[in-house]
Design an enzyme around this catalytic site. Structure first.
Site, mmCIF file in Angstrom:
data_model
loop_
_atom_site.group_PDB
_atom_site.id
_atom_site.type_symbol
_atom_site.label_atom_id
_atom_site.label_comp_id
_atom_site.label_asym_id
_atom_site.label_seq_id
_atom_site.Cartn_x
_atom_site.Cartn_y
_atom_site.Cartn_z
ATOM 1 C CB CYS A 162 -41.110 -21.837 -3.654
ATOM 2 S SG CYS A 162 -41.295 -22.319 -5.382
ATOM 3 C CB CYS A 170 -44.513 -22.056 -8.277
ATOM 4 S SG CYS A 170 -43.516 -23.523 -7.991
ATOM 5 C CB SER A 171 -46.571 -21.677 -3.894
ATOM 6 O OG SER A 171 -47.349 -22.593 -4.652
ATOM 7 C CB CYS A 172 -41.931 -25.743 -3.938
ATOM 8 S SG CYS A 172 -41.978 -25.992 -5.712
#
Lengths: 327, 94
Positions: free
Chosen positions: A234, A237-239
């Site tokens: 991702c 962000c940090s999906c």
């Protein structure tokens, strides 16, 4: 490369040059687990949405990469609360001071941690070993922990969330979520019909075996094949499919991984010890919106006689993100 | 409501800049790819981030791009691809 002026902010790192990846997963401290749980509880109850939190994190500017991941989350949550008038600075400081004072105890030799029982807010309170991780340096927990505790306390006092909500979320992230993905993959290795169903409609197939994922997002399963190697990132962000795999490892959230894997996937995979033959296509999935990805690794060789239960012990988290392959 | 694109349609990601929260990374803007699948209809995250009441519901697509078309001097193989999710209002006909 695209022109820099199109970059939305410090978070928009896909395609940047960056440093080698630290491929070890640094375990989370108790305060990080607490901060994570608060964020998930607040967003799943729709008190503050994930996109609002992301927006305010992205707006941190230069601070974005100067502070850590959970610090950023904490600060953006606080900024939203102030902006929305959920609390004011006076109340926040008052509650925060109280939280700090509860930690302000004389330094003595620690007894066996499991045996520590004392009274918090009039209730018996028991500590876990993890509560003391931050204290190894002698510095105590970071200031952001008290910010997080204060924000949580205000939400609790306002009746928006309960302490149990946070405790349950920490427990799920520690012991439930990480095991689900492993169980699903072991079942797919063991049962061809389930494998087909999983690839066709992962969220439904997972639900059909009794696992209800606490997420709005859809799940897409991509099987590794002889001709295609899949890998997930991702960049914004940090999906990550948290309710299926648990917390993303620290490298998944790192600037290096997020910047580099989109434009030099072979080099990044090599840093994880995964050499992909030139003849194979590499397919990178940037998990940038409402889908979440589960990579289905090939079943390891010489496992024909193993049960589903035994197979589940061979499933490693890194396979399910596509950075490593089973032997 | 019908979606504007169907599977295998050629599309170009809009190359406009944006302010505020948005899920279309800079590196993919202006790039040409194809529709891999239609994911469904979702509230527009750009409006959710601003707490807009009743955010617009938009179609989300997965799009496939050849890495060679995305990066100058891509060092991997011709066959390598990258796939992203792009909301309809960021896609144009190729």
């Amino acid at each position: 490369m695209n022109e820099n002026y199109l970059k939305m902010g410090p978070h928009d790192v896909g395609g940047e040059d960056s440093l080698p990846i630290d491929t070890t997963d640094n375990n989370m401290t108790h305060w990080e687990k607490y901060a994570n749980a608060l964020r998930i509880v607040v967003s799943s109850k729709r008190i503050i949405t994930l996109d609002e939190l992301r927006y305010h994190t992205e707006a941190l500017g230069d601070q974005y990469f100067e502070i850590g991941y959970f610090e950023r989350n904490c600060l953006s949550l606080h900024n939203i609360c102030i902006q929305k008038g959920i609390y004011d600075m006076e109340l926040f400081q008052k509650i925060k001071s109280k939280k700090i004072s509860e930690f302000d105890v004389p330094i003595v030799d620690l007894p066996d941690v499991a045996s520590i029982n004392h009274i918090h807010d009039g209730k018996p309170h028991k500590h876990n070993v993890s509560d003391f991780q931050e204290d190894e340096s002698g510095d105590g927990p970071p200031d952001y922990y008290f910010d997080t505790l204060a924000i949580a306390q205000i939400f609790i006092d306002q009746g928006l969330i309960t302490n149990d909500d946070i405790t349950l979320k920490i427990e799920q992230f520690d012991n439930i979520f990480p095991n689900r993905g492993k169980a699903v993959v072991a079942k797919a290795w063991h049962n061809n019909l389930f494998k087909e169903a999983l690839i066709k409609d992962a969220k439904k197939a997972i639900s059909d075996i009794g696992i209800e994922l606490e997420t709005f997002a859809d799940i897409i399963c991509m099987p590794q094949t002889d001709t295609v190697h899949h890998i997930v990132v991702c960049t914004l962000c940090s999906c990550y499919p948290r309710t299926l795999l648990g917390m993303p490892p620290s490298w998944y959230k790192s600037r290096s991984y997020r910047s580099r894997v989109v434009h030099e996937p072979r080099e990044v995979l090599a840093e994880f010890g995964t050499i992909v033959p030139e003849s194979k296509e590499i397919k990178v999935h940037d998990s940038n919106a409402d889908m979440r990805y589960l990579i289905l690794p090939p079943r390891p060789s010489n496992t024909e006689d193993l049960s589903e239960q035994e197979l589940s012990k061979l499933v490693e988290r890194d396979y399910l993100v596509g950075v490593r392959l089973p032997k | 409501m019908d979606s504007k694109f169907k599977i295998n349609d050629e599309v170009i990601v809009d190359s406009r800049s944006s302010t505020g929260h948005c899920r279309t990374p800079a590196y993919i803007r202006g790039k040409k790819g194809i529709i891999e699948r239609i994911c469904g209809r979702y509230p527009n995250p750009e409006e959710i981030a601003l707490c807009k009441k009743d955010p617009k519901i938009v179609t989300l697509y997965r799009c496939r791009f050849k890495q060679m078309d995305v990066w100058d001097n891509y060092s991997g193989k011709d066959s390598d691809t990258i796939e992203l999710e792009i909301y309809e209002h960021w896609l144009n006909d190729a």
